[in-house]
Design a protein around this motif. Sequence first.
Motif, PDB file in Angstrom:
ATOM      1  N   LEU A 169      43.079  47.642  45.093  1.00 16.19           N
ATOM      2  CA  LEU A 169      42.789  48.495  43.854  1.00 16.19           C
ATOM      3  C   LEU A 169      42.966  47.543  42.631  1.00 16.19           C
ATOM      4  N   HIS A 192      37.195  45.734  49.952  1.00  9.95           N
ATOM      5  CA  HIS A 192      36.272  46.516  49.014  1.00  9.95           C
ATOM      6  C   HIS A 192      34.859  46.323  48.933  1.00  9.95           C
ATOM      7  N   PRO A 210      38.294  50.632  39.829  1.00  9.21           N
ATOM      8  CA  PRO A 210      39.202  51.274  40.683  1.00  9.21           C
ATOM      9  C   PRO A 210      38.896  52.826  40.688  1.00  9.21           C
ATOM     10  N   GLN A 230      46.307  50.052  49.388  1.00  9.65           N
ATOM     11  CA  GLN A 230      45.228  50.273  48.511  1.00  9.65           C
ATOM     12  C   GLN A 230      45.495  50.029  47.204  1.00  9.65           C
ATOM     13  N   CYS A 235      37.951  54.632  44.456  1.00  9.03           N
ATOM     14  CA  CYS A 235      38.931  55.693  44.784  1.00  9.03           C
ATOM     15  C   CYS A 235      37.965  56.881  45.341  1.00  9.03           C
ATOM     16  N   LEU A 282      40.154  43.834  42.213  1.00  8.29           N
ATOM     17  CA  LEU A 282      38.794  43.858  42.795  1.00  8.29           C
ATOM     18  C   LEU A 282      37.961  43.121  42.264  1.00  8.29           C
TER      19      LEU A 282
END
Length: 254
Positions: A161, A140, A175, A157, A179, A164
């Motif tokens: 998420l 990320h 998140p 994913q 996204c 993080l």
Amino acid sequence: MAGNTSISGSTVTSRALAVLAAFDGEHRALSLTELGRRAGLPIPTAYRLISELTAWGALVRRPDGAYVIGRRIWDLGLLAPVQSGLRQIAAPFLQDLYLATVATVHLAERDGLSVLYLDRLSGRASVPVVSHVGARLPLHATGVGKVLLAYAPAEIQAQVLGKLTRVTPYTITQPGRLCEQLRRVRREGFAQTSEEMSLGACSVAVPISTSPGQVVAALGIVVPSLKRDRPRLVAALQVAAQGIGRSLAAASAQ
């Protein structure tokens, strides 16, 4: 062989692998005691295995007494078909990209919940770059990582998420915001970061695909700023990525 099995039933091979598995991204250098503890081995057993692994080149003993992974392990890793084929095919495109941008160039693939750096050409600009060949960094917080995360399975994913971590004050840890960035990556065909992995460094990256939707790796560039040159860098990256993708597809068809 009976002599290769301990009372508990573990083989010499499994114990040697436990020693190597004691190393990870947060434990790159370990003392004999730490290796024994993390591998779950008595110190005398750990010492014997470590000595053999060091003599073979799998481990290296530093002057301060700590052990690190040896070059021979990396050399073996490069023989893995998915990495050796990709790196060989991508090499001339990475070189062309470097000559066109004079920036630090990265080739990477996803490894679980991390981005694994397969190759790197260092740019001329003084930019703080924390990656190196063989490094694993958060998906990320890196340009290549965001590209790979955007095309990763839903369960991957969700796991990313769900945790993080903040690397710098600019790392995206919300998140919902991440996204939206991943949706933009799929829509626009590139990802970017601004000081999210290291202060003073920005990145832009694109996917490498062998067929529509089949993303196998990512190609990225690290620069001090993206304010002026982003369109030019994205275009250069996309040309190189398309060349790599076509070459990979042709190689797999042979």
